[in-house]
Motif scaffolding. Structure first.
Motif, PDB file in Angstrom:
ATOM      1  N   THR A  24      76.733  12.313 -39.388  1.00 13.03           N
ATOM      2  CA  THR A  24      76.968  11.059 -38.702  1.00 13.03           C
ATOM      3  C   THR A  24      77.772  11.330 -37.442  1.00 13.03           C
ATOM      4  OG1 THR A  24      77.644   8.751 -38.988  1.00 13.03           O
ATOM      5  CG2 THR A  24      79.119  10.443 -39.903  1.00 13.03           C
ATOM      6  N   ARG A  25      77.867  10.350 -36.596  1.00 12.78           N
ATOM      7  CA  ARG A  25      78.665  10.476 -35.377  1.00 12.78           C
ATOM      8  C   ARG A  25      80.105  10.047 -35.639  1.00 12.78           C
ATOM      9  NH1 ARG A  25      76.467  13.771 -31.824  1.00 12.78           N
ATOM     10  NH2 ARG A  25      74.304  13.280 -31.465  1.00 12.78           N
ATOM     11  N   ALA A  30      80.911  13.182 -31.368  1.00 15.04           N
ATOM     12  CA  ALA A  30      80.802  14.415 -32.159  1.00 15.04           C
ATOM     13  C   ALA A  30      79.991  14.146 -33.418  1.00 15.04           C
ATOM     14  CB  ALA A  30      82.188  14.924 -32.540  1.00 15.04           C
ATOM     15  N   ARG A  31      79.292  15.158 -33.889  1.00 18.26           N
ATOM     16  CA  ARG A  31      78.551  15.040 -35.145  1.00 18.26           C
ATOM     17  C   ARG A  31      79.382  15.688 -36.250  1.00 18.26           C
ATOM     18  NH1 ARG A  31      74.086  13.150 -36.468  1.00 18.26           N
ATOM     19  NH2 ARG A  31      73.218  13.172 -34.378  1.00 18.26           N
ATOM     20  N   VAL A  32      79.562  14.943 -37.323  1.00 23.26           N
ATOM     21  CA  VAL A  32      80.267  15.440 -38.504  1.00 23.26           C
ATOM     22  C   VAL A  32      79.235  15.615 -39.610  1.00 23.26           C
ATOM     23  CG1 VAL A  32      81.958  14.874 -40.295  1.00 23.26           C
ATOM     24  CG2 VAL A  32      82.446  14.359 -37.906  1.00 23.26           C
ATOM     25  N   ARG A  33      79.293  16.776 -40.266  1.00 24.82           N
ATOM     26  CA  ARG A  33      78.378  17.071 -41.372  1.00 24.82           C
ATOM     27  C   ARG A  33      79.180  17.281 -42.649  1.00 24.82           C
ATOM     28  NH1 ARG A  33      73.462  17.938 -39.273  1.00 24.82           N
ATOM     29  NH2 ARG A  33      73.321  18.713 -37.141  1.00 24.82           N
ATOM     30  N   ASP A  65      82.339  17.239 -49.431  1.00 29.45           N
ATOM     31  CA  ASP A  65      82.989  18.339 -48.724  1.00 29.45           C
ATOM     32  C   ASP A  65      82.556  18.306 -47.258  1.00 29.45           C
ATOM     33  OD1 ASP A  65      84.034  20.711 -47.763  1.00 29.45           O
ATOM     34  OD2 ASP A  65      82.956  21.985 -49.183  1.00 29.45           O
ATOM     35  N   THR A  66      83.496  17.948 -46.387  1.00 32.25           N
ATOM     36  CA  THR A  66      83.235  17.951 -44.938  1.00 32.25           C
ATOM     37  C   THR A  66      84.039  19.048 -44.236  1.00 32.25           C
ATOM     38  OG1 THR A  66      84.983  16.368 -44.402  1.00 32.25           O
ATOM     39  CG2 THR A  66      82.797  15.462 -44.952  1.00 32.25           C
ATOM     40  N   ARG A  67      84.643  19.925 -45.016  1.00 32.14           N
ATOM     41  CA  ARG A  67      85.466  21.031 -44.520  1.00 32.14           C
ATOM     42  C   ARG A  67      86.772  20.538 -43.894  1.00 32.14           C
ATOM     43  NH1 ARG A  67      83.132  24.542 -40.691  1.00 32.14           N
ATOM     44  NH2 ARG A  67      82.423  22.673 -39.650  1.00 32.14           N
ATOM     45  N   GLU A  68      87.203  19.351 -44.248  1.00 29.83           N
ATOM     46  CA  GLU A  68      88.467  18.787 -43.761  1.00 29.83           C
ATOM     47  C   GLU A  68      89.059  17.952 -44.895  1.00 29.83           C
ATOM     48  OE1 GLU A  68      91.728  17.574 -42.259  1.00 29.83           O
ATOM     49  OE2 GLU A  68      90.558  19.024 -41.105  1.00 29.83           O
ATOM     50  N   ALA A  69      90.105  18.456 -45.549  1.00 27.57           N
ATOM     51  CA  ALA A  69      90.656  17.837 -46.756  1.00 27.57           C
ATOM     52  C   ALA A  69      91.096  16.387 -46.540  1.00 27.57           C
ATOM     53  CB  ALA A  69      91.826  18.665 -47.289  1.00 27.57           C
ATOM     54  N   THR A 171      72.604  10.136 -41.578  1.00 29.67           N
ATOM     55  CA  THR A 171      71.387  10.881 -41.875  1.00 29.67           C
ATOM     56  C   THR A 171      71.605  11.681 -43.145  1.00 29.67           C
ATOM     57  OG1 THR A 171      70.800  11.039 -39.533  1.00 29.67           O
ATOM     58  CG2 THR A 171      69.745  12.609 -41.037  1.00 29.67           C
ATOM     59  N   LEU A 172      70.819  11.370 -44.169  1.00 33.18           N
ATOM     60  CA  LEU A 172      70.860  12.118 -45.422  1.00 33.18           C
ATOM     61  C   LEU A 172      69.995  13.355 -45.262  1.00 33.18           C
ATOM     62  CD1 LEU A 172      70.423   9.146 -47.918  1.00 33.18           C
ATOM     63  CD2 LEU A 172      72.546  10.167 -47.085  1.00 33.18           C
ATOM     64  N   GLU A 173      70.461  14.487 -45.797  1.00 34.42           N
ATOM     65  CA  GLU A 173      69.773  15.774 -45.639  1.00 34.42           C
ATOM     66  C   GLU A 173      69.530  16.380 -47.021  1.00 34.42           C
ATOM     67  OE1 GLU A 173      72.296  16.665 -41.540  1.00 34.42           O
ATOM     68  OE2 GLU A 173      72.960  17.521 -43.458  1.00 34.42           O
ATOM     69  N   PHE A 174      68.274  16.717 -47.285  1.00 36.50           N
ATOM     70  CA  PHE A 174      67.884  17.258 -48.584  1.00 36.50           C
ATOM     71  C   PHE A 174      67.300  18.649 -48.415  1.00 36.50           C
ATOM     72  CE2 PHE A 174      67.366  12.688 -48.449  1.00 36.50           C
ATOM     73  CZ  PHE A 174      68.111  12.278 -49.518  1.00 36.50           C
ATOM     74  N   GLU A 175      67.902  19.623 -49.060  1.00 36.51           N
ATOM     75  CA  GLU A 175      67.393  20.988 -49.147  1.00 36.51           C
ATOM     76  C   GLU A 175      67.430  21.332 -50.629  1.00 36.51           C
ATOM     77  OE1 GLU A 175      70.138  23.128 -46.684  1.00 36.51           O
ATOM     78  OE2 GLU A 175      69.757  21.808 -44.985  1.00 36.51           O
ATOM     79  N   LEU A 176      66.262  21.252 -51.253  1.00 38.50           N
ATOM     80  CA  LEU A 176      66.217  21.307 -52.710  1.00 38.50           C
ATOM     81  C   LEU A 176      65.464  22.528 -53.221  1.00 38.50           C
ATOM     82  CD1 LEU A 176      65.326  17.567 -53.304  1.00 38.50           C
ATOM     83  CD2 LEU A 176      67.582  18.617 -53.430  1.00 38.50           C
ATOM     84  N   SER A 177      66.041  23.160 -54.218  1.00 37.91           N
ATOM     85  CA  SER A 177      65.372  24.208 -54.977  1.00 37.91           C
ATOM     86  C   SER A 177      65.236  23.693 -56.398  1.00 37.91           C
ATOM     87  CB  SER A 177      66.210  25.493 -54.949  1.00 37.91           C
ATOM     88  OG  SER A 177      65.561  26.497 -55.704  1.00 37.91           O
TER      89      SER A 177
END
Length: 182
Positions: A24-25, A30-33, A65-69, A171-177
């Motif tokens: 998201t923005r 900035a884009r935050v993931r 987890d956004t890498r920022e506690a 934006t939802l992101e799916f990377e599935l195994s």
């Protein structure tokens, strides 16, 4: 359309090799993931057809987890996901449609903060392979944009420029195994 018998049956999400994330923005520039580190789910492929198949995904909301506690703790709070009251985010399909070779639309109900709304997720099948241990694996990827306000996630603060600190569009992101169960 009938499903190849070798692929019909039950598949589980391999959480160690999958990612369900978002972007998201922030401050409009900035884009935050981020991602959820605790995900489980299953797919049942009915041998008769995709439209009789099912998907269920469960995400532990506190595993964000956004890498920022500090940001993660704020997202866990009642301002955003309210993980104390709503510990899980779920998706349950009501249809799977093969729209072209190796491309699907999975339609279903997404529940966040106790609010359930219909969502359709486009997924591309990247391939199906046997791994070194002999397990059959399938890889899928896709994205879907949602408006977080539809699920009661409305916290924001205005910026001096007239915009808002956090975009309403996620934006939802799916990377599935997936691993086929024997």
């Amino acid at each position: 359309m009938a499903i190849d018998p070798q692929y019909a049956g039950n598949w589980m999400i391999d959480a160690a090799h999958s990612r369900i994330g978002f972007s998201t923005r922030h401050a409009m520039i900035a884009r935050v993931r981020g991602a959820f580190n605790e995900v489980s789910g299953e797919v049942h492929l009915n041998p008769e057809s995709f439209d009789q198949s099912t998907v269920r995904v469960v995400i532990r909301a506190a595993s964000i987890d956004t890498r920022e506690a500090d940001r993660d703790n704020h997202i866990r709070s009642a301002d955003f996901l309210d993980v104390e009251q709503f510990p899980e985010i779920t998706f349950v399909s009501n249809s799977i449609d093969e729209i072209s070779d190796e491309n699907f639309i999975v339609a279903g109900e997404l529940t966040i903060r106790g609010i359930t709304r219909p969502v359709s997720v486009p997924l591309e099948l990247l391939g199906i392979e046997s791994d070194p241990s002999g397990a059959l694996r399938a890889g899928l990827e896709g994205t879907r944009r949602i408006d977080r306000r539809d699920w009661g996630v409305t916290w924001n603060t205005p910026l001096d420029s007239g915009g808002m600190l956090v975009s309403d569009k996620i934006t939802l992101e799916f990377e599935l195994s997936l691993v086929k169960q024997q």
